[in-house]
Write a protein that holds these residues in place. Structure first.
Motif, PDB file in Angstrom:
ATOM      1  N   GLY A  38       0.903  -1.209   0.115  1.00  0.00           N
ATOM      2  CA  GLY A  38       0.152  -0.079   0.111  1.00  0.00           C
ATOM      3  C   GLY A  38       1.121   1.264  -0.154  1.00  0.00           C
ATOM      4  O   GLY A  38       2.036   1.270   0.438  1.00  0.00           O
ATOM      5  N   LEU A  39       0.203   2.221  -0.410  1.00  0.00           N
ATOM      6  CA  LEU A  39       0.759   3.565  -0.476  1.00  0.00           C
ATOM      7  C   LEU A  39       0.375   4.447   0.619  1.00  0.00           C
ATOM      8  O   LEU A  39      -0.978   4.314   0.808  1.00  0.00           O
ATOM      9  N   ALA A  40       1.256   5.099   1.169  1.00  0.00           N
ATOM     10  CA  ALA A  40       0.856   5.957   2.331  1.00  0.00           C
ATOM     11  C   ALA A  40       0.873   7.449   1.700  1.00  0.00           C
ATOM     12  O   ALA A  40       1.710   7.975   1.146  1.00  0.00           O
ATOM     13  N   ARG A  41       0.299   8.450   2.469  1.00  0.00           N
ATOM     14  CA  ARG A  41       0.204   9.577   2.275  1.00  0.00           C
ATOM     15  C   ARG A  41       0.544  10.754   3.608  1.00  0.00           C
ATOM     16  O   ARG A  41       0.023   9.970   4.489  1.00  0.00           O
ATOM     17  N   ILE A  42       1.345  11.333   3.364  1.00  0.00           N
ATOM     18  CA  ILE A  42       1.704  12.252   4.614  1.00  0.00           C
ATOM     19  C   ILE A  42       1.326  13.639   4.216  1.00  0.00           C
ATOM     20  O   ILE A  42       1.722  14.241   3.261  1.00  0.00           O
ATOM     21  N   PHE A  43       0.552  14.078   5.205  1.00  0.00           N
ATOM     22  CA  PHE A  43       0.096  15.582   4.895  1.00  0.00           C
ATOM     23  C   PHE A  43       0.013  16.167   6.078  1.00  0.00           C
ATOM     24  O   PHE A  43      -0.026  15.548   7.516  1.00  0.00           O
ATOM     25  N   GLN A  44      -0.360  17.471   6.387  1.00  0.00           N
ATOM     26  CA  GLN A  44      -0.634  18.325   7.462  1.00  0.00           C
ATOM     27  C   GLN A  44      -1.968  18.655   7.336  1.00  0.00           C
ATOM     28  O   GLN A  44      -2.589  19.308   6.652  1.00  0.00           O
TER      29      GLN A  44
ATOM     30  N   GLN B  67      -7.615   1.618   8.296  1.00  0.00           N
ATOM     31  CA  GLN B  67      -7.919   2.291   9.769  1.00  0.00           C
ATOM     32  C   GLN B  67      -6.774   2.942  10.614  1.00  0.00           C
ATOM     33  O   GLN B  67      -7.069   3.428  11.511  1.00  0.00           O
ATOM     34  N   VAL B  68      -5.646   3.042   9.936  1.00  0.00           N
ATOM     35  CA  VAL B  68      -4.419   3.420  10.592  1.00  0.00           C
ATOM     36  C   VAL B  68      -4.239   4.865  10.251  1.00  0.00           C
ATOM     37  O   VAL B  68      -4.235   5.150   9.135  1.00  0.00           O
ATOM     38  N   ARG B  69      -4.038   5.788  11.367  1.00  0.00           N
ATOM     39  CA  ARG B  69      -3.791   7.103  11.215  1.00  0.00           C
ATOM     40  C   ARG B  69      -2.709   7.289  12.065  1.00  0.00           C
ATOM     41  O   ARG B  69      -3.215   7.426  13.329  1.00  0.00           O
ATOM     42  N   LEU B  70      -1.513   7.744  11.715  1.00  0.00           N
ATOM     43  CA  LEU B  70      -0.421   7.886  12.607  1.00  0.00           C
ATOM     44  C   LEU B  70      -0.193   9.357  12.607  1.00  0.00           C
ATOM     45  O   LEU B  70      -0.062  10.096  11.678  1.00  0.00           O
ATOM     46  N   LYS B  71      -0.109  10.063  13.912  1.00  0.00           N
ATOM     47  CA  LYS B  71       0.306  11.430  13.985  1.00  0.00           C
ATOM     48  C   LYS B  71       1.714  11.585  14.394  1.00  0.00           C
ATOM     49  O   LYS B  71       2.201  10.850  15.421  1.00  0.00           O
ATOM     50  N   PHE B  72       2.278  12.581  13.972  1.00  0.00           N
ATOM     51  CA  PHE B  72       3.790  12.779  14.113  1.00  0.00           C
ATOM     52  C   PHE B  72       3.906  14.534  14.338  1.00  0.00           C
ATOM     53  O   PHE B  72       3.029  15.299  13.785  1.00  0.00           O
ATOM     54  N   GLU B  73       4.960  14.655  15.213  1.00  0.00           N
ATOM     55  CA  GLU B  73       5.094  16.361  15.349  1.00  0.00           C
ATOM     56  C   GLU B  73       5.755  16.877  14.258  1.00  0.00           C
ATOM     57  O   GLU B  73       5.350  18.242  14.067  1.00  0.00           O
ATOM     58  N   SER B  74       6.459  16.355  13.362  1.00  0.00           N
ATOM     59  CA  SER B  74       7.069  16.721  12.398  1.00  0.00           C
ATOM     60  C   SER B  74       6.979  16.090  11.073  1.00  0.00           C
ATOM     61  O   SER B  74       6.809  14.894  11.041  1.00  0.00           O
ATOM     62  N   ARG B  75       7.354  16.631   9.832  1.00  0.00           N
ATOM     63  CA  ARG B  75       7.291  15.744   8.519  1.00  0.00           C
ATOM     64  C   ARG B  75       8.584  14.973   8.675  1.00  0.00           C
ATOM     65  O   ARG B  75       8.156  13.762   8.139  1.00  0.00           O
ATOM     66  N   GLU B  76       9.360  15.407   8.995  1.00  0.00           N
ATOM     67  CA  GLU B  76      10.645  14.410   9.165  1.00  0.00           C
ATOM     68  C   GLU B  76      10.366  13.412   9.962  1.00  0.00           C
ATOM     69  O   GLU B  76      11.126  12.163   9.555  1.00  0.00           O
ATOM     70  N   GLN B  77       9.827  13.342  10.763  1.00  0.00           N
ATOM     71  CA  GLN B  77       9.387  12.004  12.100  1.00  0.00           C
ATOM     72  C   GLN B  77       8.828  11.125  11.075  1.00  0.00           C
ATOM     73  O   GLN B  77       8.722   9.832  11.110  1.00  0.00           O
TER      74      GLN B  77
END
Length: 107
Positions: free
Chosen positions: A6-12, A55-65
């Motif tokens: 699968g492909l993940a997307r990283i966004f704010q 169903q997975v939604r992971l939260k990070f403090e920065s884009r680099e993380q």
């Protein structure tokens, strides 16, 4: 860690429509794109899917993380650019009653 499909997307994430400021919209989120379409269950009429990564939604403090997590896990990812944000103009309730006010009364 095994290769995940699968492909993940990283966004704010954007700010909520119920808030006027930018609180809680500064972090970054990693979500998986759906790997299969949703289907209607003939017995119950509920919509479902066998895609557990949806169903997975992971939260990070920065884009680099978020990028580091995806690369460490062997996850293919796409980074969505952040939309430009307009400056928040501070408003003061007392300005509604200011002497010499030029604007029309709005309420």
């Amino acid at each position: 860690m095994p290769q995940q499909k699968g492909l993940a997307r990283i966004f704010q994430p954007p700010k909520s429509a119920m808030q006027s400021g930018r609180a809680k919209s500064q972090g970054w989120v990693l979500e998986y794109e759906p790997s299969e379409p949703k289907a209607l269950d003939p017995l119950t009429g509920w919509v479902g899917s066998g895609d557990m990564l949806g169903q997975v939604r992971l939260k990070f403090e920065s884009r680099e993380q978020a990028v580091a997590y995806a690369e460490a896990g062997g996850i293919a990812y796409e980074i969505e650019p952040t939309p430009p944000t307009a400056a928040i103009k501070p408003k003061v309730y007392a300005d509604n009653f200011r002497f010499g006010r030029v604007e029309n009364w709005s309420h």
